[in-house]
Design a protein around this motif. Structure first.
Motif, mmCIF file in Angstrom:
data_model
loop_
_atom_site.group_PDB
_atom_site.id
_atom_site.type_symbol
_atom_site.label_atom_id
_atom_site.label_comp_id
_atom_site.label_asym_id
_atom_site.label_seq_id
_atom_site.Cartn_x
_atom_site.Cartn_y
_atom_site.Cartn_z
ATOM 1 N N LEU A 1 -13.613 3.045 -15.643
ATOM 2 C CA LEU A 1 -14.787 3.447 -14.862
ATOM 3 C C LEU A 1 -14.395 4.346 -13.696
ATOM 4 C CD1 LEU A 1 -16.758 0.078 -14.796
ATOM 5 C CD2 LEU A 1 -17.354 2.149 -16.055
ATOM 6 N N TRP A 2 -13.296 3.976 -13.018
ATOM 7 C CA TRP A 2 -12.808 4.806 -11.905
ATOM 8 C C TRP A 2 -12.469 6.206 -12.401
ATOM 9 C CZ3 TRP A 2 -7.990 7.062 -11.228
ATOM 10 C CH2 TRP A 2 -7.747 7.612 -9.964
ATOM 11 N N ASP B 1 -13.576 7.740 -15.104
ATOM 12 C CA ASP B 1 -14.792 8.473 -15.490
ATOM 13 C C ASP B 1 -15.538 8.999 -14.264
ATOM 14 O OD1 ASP B 1 -14.184 7.974 -18.114
ATOM 15 O OD2 ASP B 1 -15.590 6.289 -18.325
ATOM 16 N N SER B 2 -15.652 8.151 -13.216
ATOM 17 C CA SER B 2 -16.380 8.596 -12.018
ATOM 18 C C SER B 2 -15.637 9.737 -11.319
ATOM 19 C CB SER B 2 -16.587 7.426 -11.049
ATOM 20 O OG SER B 2 -15.353 6.995 -10.513
ATOM 21 N N LYS B 3 -14.294 9.627 -11.245
ATOM 22 C CA LYS B 3 -13.514 10.702 -10.606
ATOM 23 C C LYS B 3 -13.617 11.998 -11.408
ATOM 24 C CE LYS B 3 -12.012 8.635 -7.002
ATOM 25 N NZ LYS B 3 -12.418 9.068 -5.667
ATOM 26 N N LYS B 4 -13.521 11.880 -12.733
ATOM 27 C CA LYS B 4 -13.655 13.074 -13.575
ATOM 28 C C LYS B 4 -15.023 13.719 -13.393
ATOM 29 C CE LYS B 4 -10.536 12.154 -17.451
ATOM 30 N NZ LYS B 4 -10.477 11.825 -18.890
ATOM 31 N N ALA B 5 -16.065 12.876 -13.373
ATOM 32 C CA ALA B 5 -17.415 13.409 -13.190
ATOM 33 C C ALA B 5 -17.536 14.105 -11.835
ATOM 34 C CB ALA B 5 -18.440 12.285 -13.314
ATOM 35 N N SER B 6 -16.934 13.495 -10.800
ATOM 36 C CA SER B 6 -16.985 14.101 -9.463
ATOM 37 C C SER B 6 -16.267 15.440 -9.447
ATOM 38 C CB SER B 6 -16.351 13.149 -8.452
ATOM 39 O OG SER B 6 -16.253 13.745 -7.196
#
Length: 198
Positions: A115-116, A118-123
């Motif tokens: 999850l971390w 994925d969120s960092k990649k999305a950011s």
């Protein structure tokens, strides 16, 4: 002893069914040769024939005696084995439980890391998209500025060309006026022949 047995047989009348004296074995001698029976076995009467117990009965009796002594040892060993097996089973169950807990913790951590990530990649992708949009906008602005500069340069060049053309026409007009003066006076221009004289 042998004489007593002989004397006892002499006094008895001979019956039709009796066995000759010589063939009949002495009963008392046979009884003396046998070992003493165990305490719990009833001893036979002196005149009765004593037969030895069968090997199966002896084995059972011996096994029973050994079993009484061995039972306590076997029970202790069996109890110790059961306790050890129970302890090993508890240890194995604890180990399996702890392994399951560790797997669950690792799974949760893996999920959290996923999850971390994925969120960092999305950011980062959002930032990159924003930068790309900014760059596209700036590029469009620069392209527009460059086009404006090119248009400005072209306009300036056209103005300069127009000035040059205007100056050329003025010079032509001046030359035509001067030539007309020369014609009207009949003079020749001096500048033209200056390069030929010399």
């Amino acid at each position: 002893m042998g004489e007593e047995v002989y004397n006892n047989t002499e006094q008895q009348p001979h019956s039709v069914y009796s066995v000759p004296e010589e063939e009949q074995p002495p009963v008392q001698e046979k009884e003396l040769e046998k070992p003493d029976p165990p305490n719990d076995v009833v001893s036979p009467e002196p005149n009765e024939k004593v037969t030895s117990p069968s090997p199966v009965v002896q084995n059972v009796a011996d096994h029973a005696d050994k079993k009484d002594i061995g039972d306590s040892v076997d029970k202790d060993a069996l109890l110790a084995r059961v306790v050890a097996e129970k302890r090993l089973a508890l240890i194995k169950a604890w180990e399996e439980s702890e392994k399951t807990k560790a797997e669950n913790r690792a799974y949760k951590k893996h999920s959290a890391v996923g999850l971390w990530e994925d969120s960092k990649k999305a950011s980062v992708e959002a930032q990159l998209k924003k930068i790309e949009e900014n760059m596209e906008r700036k590029k469009a602005e620069y392209v527009e500025k460059m086009k404006n500069k090119v248009a400005e340069i072209h306009r300036l060049a056209e103005e300069k060309r127009a000035i040059v053309e205007a100056q050329k026409r003025e010079e032509f007009l001046d030359l035509e006026e001067t030539a007309a003066k020369f014609r009207s006076r009949g003079d020749t221009p001096r500048k033209l022949f200056a390069c030929f004289s010399g």
